[in-house]
Scaffold this active site. Structure first.
Site, PDB file in Angstrom:
ATOM      1  N   HIS A 130     -27.450   3.494  -6.310  1.00 46.41           N
ATOM      2  CA  HIS A 130     -26.191   4.683  -5.968  1.00 46.41           C
ATOM      3  C   HIS A 130     -25.934   5.348  -7.332  1.00 46.41           C
ATOM      4  O   HIS A 130     -25.591   6.503  -7.308  1.00 46.41           O
ATOM      5  CB  HIS A 130     -25.289   4.047  -5.260  1.00 46.41           C
ATOM      6  CG  HIS A 130     -25.301   3.993  -3.930  1.00 46.41           C
ATOM      7  ND1 HIS A 130     -25.069   5.014  -2.974  1.00 46.41           N
ATOM      8  CD2 HIS A 130     -25.673   2.734  -3.072  1.00 46.41           C
ATOM      9  CE1 HIS A 130     -25.384   4.419  -1.724  1.00 46.41           C
ATOM     10  NE2 HIS A 130     -25.654   3.223  -1.784  1.00 46.41           N
ATOM     11  N   GLU A 163     -27.911   7.786   1.746  1.00 46.20           N
ATOM     12  CA  GLU A 163     -28.807   6.589   1.737  1.00 46.20           C
ATOM     13  C   GLU A 163     -30.131   6.850   1.890  1.00 46.20           C
ATOM     14  O   GLU A 163     -30.981   6.323   1.374  1.00 46.20           O
ATOM     15  CB  GLU A 163     -28.049   5.698   2.875  1.00 46.20           C
ATOM     16  CG  GLU A 163     -26.925   5.053   2.797  1.00 46.20           C
ATOM     17  CD  GLU A 163     -26.916   4.189   1.631  1.00 46.20           C
ATOM     18  OE1 GLU A 163     -27.988   3.736   1.204  1.00 46.20           O
ATOM     19  OE2 GLU A 163     -25.846   3.563   1.297  1.00 46.20           O
ATOM     20  N   SER A 167     -33.972   1.673  -3.496  1.00 45.19           N
ATOM     21  CA  SER A 167     -33.906   0.271  -3.729  1.00 45.19           C
ATOM     22  C   SER A 167     -34.828  -0.322  -2.918  1.00 45.19           C
ATOM     23  O   SER A 167     -34.638  -1.610  -2.907  1.00 45.19           O
ATOM     24  CB  SER A 167     -32.240  -0.020  -3.625  1.00 45.19           C
ATOM     25  OG  SER A 167     -32.103   0.193  -2.098  1.00 45.19           O
TER      26      SER A 167
HETATM   27 CO    CO Z   1     -25.699   1.981  -0.014  1.00 42.40          CO
END
Ligand code: CO
Ligand code: PHE
Length: 296
Positions: free
Chosen positions: A140, A183, A202
């Site tokens: 993020h 996201e 990620s």
């Molecule tokens: Co997140």
């Protein structure tokens, strides 16, 4: 000694039975990270930087480098904050884990980004069910250096406070927007598709799946469509939404959502994997290229 996050209780939400942590802001206990913790960071960092070359958007890759994040050690929040504060006025604050919605919105509305201080265990490199330091920091934080995206995140926080006051259905609509942009968002860049969503960058598997698998739908950004579209938290996404630019995202979400929430309340939700007439579906062209239905 390893400090474990304190699980306060569990709560039934639309995402299932989820742990609820203390809402307090905590100092990052940097000295308590073990060699194993730093090694986990190093392994994940190196693996993802490699995978994300040519897959993540320019803004993500460049800004991550600007922070000086490296595999050497888990970054210190205060060092990142020195860079971030000067650039866009955001501050990272340490937390134990997921926050109740209103606390989360309030942080964002005040340009504070909550970062889970603990990192996953070595046996969780590929998947864990909740955000940890690697997801929050690696995923993020880089885009908070981008002025347009930084403003979008704050606007989202303010919108969240508002939606929370309107009601549970409005919150479901707004949360889908976060899910499919912050996201799991894709962006059109250099004639191809690139990743900007934190949940993707990620994750090793999803970084490849979202761009290379023929299975998921890739559909041009459409605010109402997104707000109606359900999502799964425990599998790769069945649909990704593609923006042309962060400016497009900012402009499309600028209007007051209150009338939109009222209108959406009368409409059924859309299953995660459905393609509907009118969707601007991206099809893979030759080589790296992607073309969108409606392109000439
Ligand atoms: Co997140
Ligand atoms: N325009 C939204 C509202 O009125 C606020 C918002 C902005 C929400 C950006 C999400 C993202 O509620």
């Amino acid at each position: 000694m390893q400090i474990e996050p304190r699980r306060v209780e569990h709560q039934q939400t639309d995402k299932g039975y989820v742990p609820v942590y203390t809402t307090a802001v905590v100092e990052q206990p940097w000295a308590s990270y073990t060699r194993t913790d730093h090694q986990t960071w190093a392994t994940l960092f190196e693996r993802q930087r490699e995978i994300l070359k040519g897959r993540a958007c320019r803004e993500f890759l460049d800004n991550q480098a600007r922070f000086g994040m490296s595999p050497h050690a888990i970054p210190r929040f205060d060092e990142l904050n020195a860079v971030l504060g000067k650039a866009t006025g955001w501050t990272l604050v340490g937390v134990e884990g997921l926050l109740p919605e209103l606390d989360f919105f309030d942080h964002l509305a005040n340009r504070r980004f909550p970062v889970t201080w603990w990192i996953r265990k070595p046996e969780q490199l590929d998947y864990l069910a909740e955000p940890d330091l690697f997801h929050d920091l690696f995923g993020h934080v880089p885009l908070l250096l981008n002025p347009v995206f930084a403003d979008y995140m704050q606007a989202y926080g303010r919108g969240g406070v508002k939606a929370h006051a309107i009601g549970a259905e409005a919150l479901v609509n707004l949360t889908r927007l976060y899910w499919y942009t912050v996201e799991f968002g894709l962006i059109r860049q250099d004639g191809g598709l690139r990743i900007y969503g934190s949940g993707i960058v990620s994750s090793k598997g999803e970084s490849i799946h979202c761009l290379e698998s023929p299975a998921p739908n890739r559909i041009g950004f459409d605010l109402e469509r997104i707000m109606r579209t359900r999502y799964r938290i425990d599998t790769y996404q069945k649909t990704y939404f593609v923006i042309d630019s962060f400016e497009q995202l900012m402009e499309a979400t600028r209007p007051d959502f209150a009338p939109l929430y009222a209108q959406l309340a009368t409409q059924p939700s859309i299953p995660a994997g459905e393609v509907r007439p009118g969707d601007a579906v991206f099809q893979r062209g030759s080589g790296e290229g992607w073309a969108q239905d409606g392109d000439i």
